[in-house]
Scaffold this active site. Structure first.
Site, PDB file in Angstrom:
ATOM      1  N   VAL A  14       0.851  -1.214   0.000  1.00 36.47           N
ATOM      2  CA  VAL A  14       0.000   0.000   0.000  1.00 36.47           C
ATOM      3  C   VAL A  14       0.875   1.248   0.000  1.00 36.47           C
ATOM      4  O   VAL A  14       0.718   2.153  -0.825  1.00 36.47           O
ATOM      5  CB  VAL A  14      -0.950   0.003   1.214  1.00 36.47           C
ATOM      6  CG1 VAL A  14      -1.678   1.343   1.322  1.00 36.47           C
ATOM      7  CG2 VAL A  14      -1.958  -1.132   1.107  1.00 36.47           C
ATOM      8  N   THR A  89      -1.551  -3.417   9.904  1.00 37.21           N
ATOM      9  CA  THR A  89      -2.534  -3.514  11.000  1.00 37.21           C
ATOM     10  C   THR A  89      -2.984  -4.977  11.051  1.00 37.21           C
ATOM     11  O   THR A  89      -4.120  -5.298  10.722  1.00 37.21           O
ATOM     12  CB  THR A  89      -3.749  -2.601  10.718  1.00 37.21           C
ATOM     13  OG1 THR A  89      -4.267  -2.983   9.414  1.00 37.21           O
ATOM     14  CG2 THR A  89      -3.352  -1.141  10.692  1.00 37.21           C
ATOM     15  N   LEU A 151      -7.055  -1.155  -2.954  1.00 38.12           N
ATOM     16  CA  LEU A 151      -6.107  -1.734  -3.920  1.00 38.12           C
ATOM     17  C   LEU A 151      -6.147  -3.253  -3.840  1.00 38.12           C
ATOM     18  O   LEU A 151      -6.095  -3.824  -2.758  1.00 38.12           O
ATOM     19  CB  LEU A 151      -4.679  -1.258  -3.608  1.00 38.12           C
ATOM     20  CG  LEU A 151      -4.467   0.264  -3.467  1.00 38.12           C
ATOM     21  CD1 LEU A 151      -3.012   0.550  -3.103  1.00 38.12           C
ATOM     22  CD2 LEU A 151      -4.867   1.005  -4.731  1.00 38.12           C
ATOM     23  N   PHE A 247     -16.769 -10.932  -9.417  1.00 38.96           N
ATOM     24  CA  PHE A 247     -16.643 -11.525  -8.073  1.00 38.96           C
ATOM     25  C   PHE A 247     -17.687 -12.592  -7.791  1.00 38.96           C
ATOM     26  O   PHE A 247     -18.180 -12.723  -6.664  1.00 38.96           O
ATOM     27  CB  PHE A 247     -16.711 -10.409  -7.023  1.00 38.96           C
ATOM     28  CG  PHE A 247     -15.370 -10.153  -6.396  1.00 38.96           C
ATOM     29  CD1 PHE A 247     -14.326  -9.666  -7.152  1.00 38.96           C
ATOM     30  CD2 PHE A 247     -15.132 -10.435  -5.066  1.00 38.96           C
ATOM     31  CE1 PHE A 247     -13.081  -9.462  -6.607  1.00 38.96           C
ATOM     32  CE2 PHE A 247     -13.895 -10.219  -4.501  1.00 38.96           C
ATOM     33  CZ  PHE A 247     -12.870  -9.728  -5.271  1.00 38.96           C
ATOM     34  N   CYS A 258      -6.178  -9.474   3.161  1.00 34.47           N
ATOM     35  CA  CYS A 258      -7.166  -8.445   3.509  1.00 34.47           C
ATOM     36  C   CYS A 258      -8.543  -8.971   3.894  1.00 34.47           C
ATOM     37  O   CYS A 258      -9.023  -8.708   4.998  1.00 34.47           O
ATOM     38  CB  CYS A 258      -7.302  -7.469   2.340  1.00 34.47           C
ATOM     39  SG  CYS A 258      -5.782  -6.601   2.022  1.00 34.47           S
TER      40      CYS A 258
END
Ligand code: UDX
Length: 437
Positions: A14, A89, A151, A247, A258
């Site tokens: 990122v 994180t 992203l 998707f 993620c």
């Protein structure tokens, strides 16, 4: 918008993408990372993450002088009108996001931030983090802004430079306009809101994507029960723009660095806040159950004489969590491999992205350099990552190596006719050979 002076703290996929792309938009960007080895390599335009277009943008930024790399976060922040926090994180205990890196950097930069500076949370952070960072900074003359990234790994540069939207959460309008202005050249829709709404938008987006995938995988199981074709059904519903066709491709479950982390973090924060979110819980549980059912199918089809997988050799093609990346974090392929291993199977795996890095997976499987090598003596072959090159494998050679000529295509993406020509029985998800034309 004039060129801004920007600091980006953290140069993971990122941070590095954010820094290199903002530099390509004309801004002056200093990227800081605590890892001296990484900083040294980036100064030589050596990019170690697999992101198409990123090495070129880093080299271009260095050559133009608009992009530089340092170790010192405080030094980078001291000269910036905008500081992006692009820090890990990770999922902490109990599923909550671990904010240690964010807290550490906030303490490091608090005293040097110029007056009026915007401190921007780019990484996915729990709702309320902007307020937390503001407390940690203790600088009422600066503003903390939420500007979540959207992203995809393997498409990060494309997604940054062609965003569906820019989301900016700030409690001060001028700070929001300032951050939104950094992206003016992209001419993307801008959503200006408060910080909590911007933070929740990111989680909601990833939750919805995971839910859509669990829906597709669960629907595939229903198709099997009614002898219907998931490919036809998903095309049939996808024409409705309210649903959309993207998707909805069945697979071995959703994974990556993620979706699992963000769905668990959202569920944790809801539980802690006493908010019920049954759809989120069902989305996560459906993913786990879907993988269990796929393992059950392989166990039934490849069982040894004693009816179990004990001592049974299986070939796995693909370990990365999706094609186009070498990332194994929360890979559904590894989740399935672990369950097969727990049943006693001996796993031999090939993944084209791992030939160089060769991660140590020896407690789980044997990594080999060739699909036919993986297939040698195997009671079946399981395809888990949709690497395009798997279409053009020498399936005749693989058939000659397999002890049992069966291929479980858990991405529904191989050509069953081609496999049949090699004498291989194709098994997909939610569709049968007769439906594949
Ligand atoms: C995701 C979101 O897409 C992105 O917007 C967010 O910023 C970060 O998280 P990424 O983690 O790169 O991006 O993975 P993604 O491309 O979304 O795929 C997630 C998982 O879903 C992968 O395991 C992939 O194989 C699977 N998938 C995706 C399917 O099984 N079927 C599909 O049709 C699409």
């Amino acid at each position: 918008m004039p060129a801004r002076h920007i600091a980006v703290i953290g140069t993971g996929y990122v941070g590095l993408t954010t820094g290199a792309c903002l530099a390509s938009l004309g801004h002056h960007v200093v990227c800081a990372d605590a890892d001296p080895h990484k900083v040294g390599r980036l100064r030589q335009a050596q990019v170690d993450i697999l992101e198409p277009g990123l090495p070129e943008l880093v080299a271009e930024g260095l050559d133009s002088g608009r992009l530089s790399f340092v170790q010192d976060s405080a030094g980078a922040a001291a000269d910036a009108d905008t500081v992006f926090l692009c820090l890990p994180t990770p999922m902490g205990a109990g599923g909550a996001a671990d904010l240690a890196a964010v807290e550490s950097v906030a303490a490091e930069i608090r005293s040097v931030l110029p007056e009026g500076c915007a401190v921007v949370n780019k990484s996915t952070v729990p709702v309320g983090t902007a307020e937390r960072v503001a407390e940690l900074l203790g600088r009422p003359d600066t503003t903390v802004v939420s500007n979540p990234e959207f992203l995809r790994e393997g498409r990060a540069v494309h997604d940054f430079l062609h965003p569906d939207r820019i989301v900016v959460g700030a409690d001060a309008p001028d700070a929001a306009e300032h951050v939104a202005g950094l992206y003016a050249a992209l001419e993307a829709p801008v959503v200006l809101t408060d910080t909590a709404s911007a933070e929740l938008t990111k989680y909601a987006a990833n939750f919805f994507l995971a839910m859509k995938l669990s829906f597709a995988n669960n629907l595939a199981t229903v198709c099997e029960r009614f002898d219907a074709d998931i490919a036809a059904v998903t095309v049939g519903i996808g024409h409705d723009p309210r649903i959309g066709g993207a998707f909805l491709q069945p697979g071995p479950g959703w994974g990556g660095s993620c979706l699992p982390k963000d769905t668990h973090a959202l569920l944790t924060v809801c539980e802690q806040a006493g908010v019920e979110f049954p759809l989120l819980r069902a989305t996560i549980e459906t993913n786990v159950e879907h993988q269990r059912q796929l393992v059950e199918r392989v166990a039934a089809g490849c069982a040894g004489p004693d009816g179990s997988l004990r001592g049974v050799r299986l070939a796995l093609l693909g370990l990365a969590f999706k094609a186009g990346t070498s990332d194994l974090r929360d890979s559904p392929a590894l989740a399935i491999a672990r369950q097969l291993r727990e049943r006693g199977a001996e796993l031999y795996a090939y993944d084209p992205a791992l030939s160089d890095t060769r991660p140590d997976l020896s407690d789980l499987l044997t990594l080999v350099d060739d699909p036919a090598q993986a297939a040698a003596g195997a009671a079946g072959c399981v395809v888990l990552t949709e690497w395009p090159q798997f279409h053009d494998l020498d399936w005749n050679a693989i058939a000659r190596q397999l002890h049992r000529p069966i291929v479980y295509d858990f991405r529904n993406f191989l050509d069953p006719g081609r496999l049949a020509e090699a004498g291989l029985a194709w098994q997909g998800i939610g569709r049968t050979l007769s439906m594949t034309g």
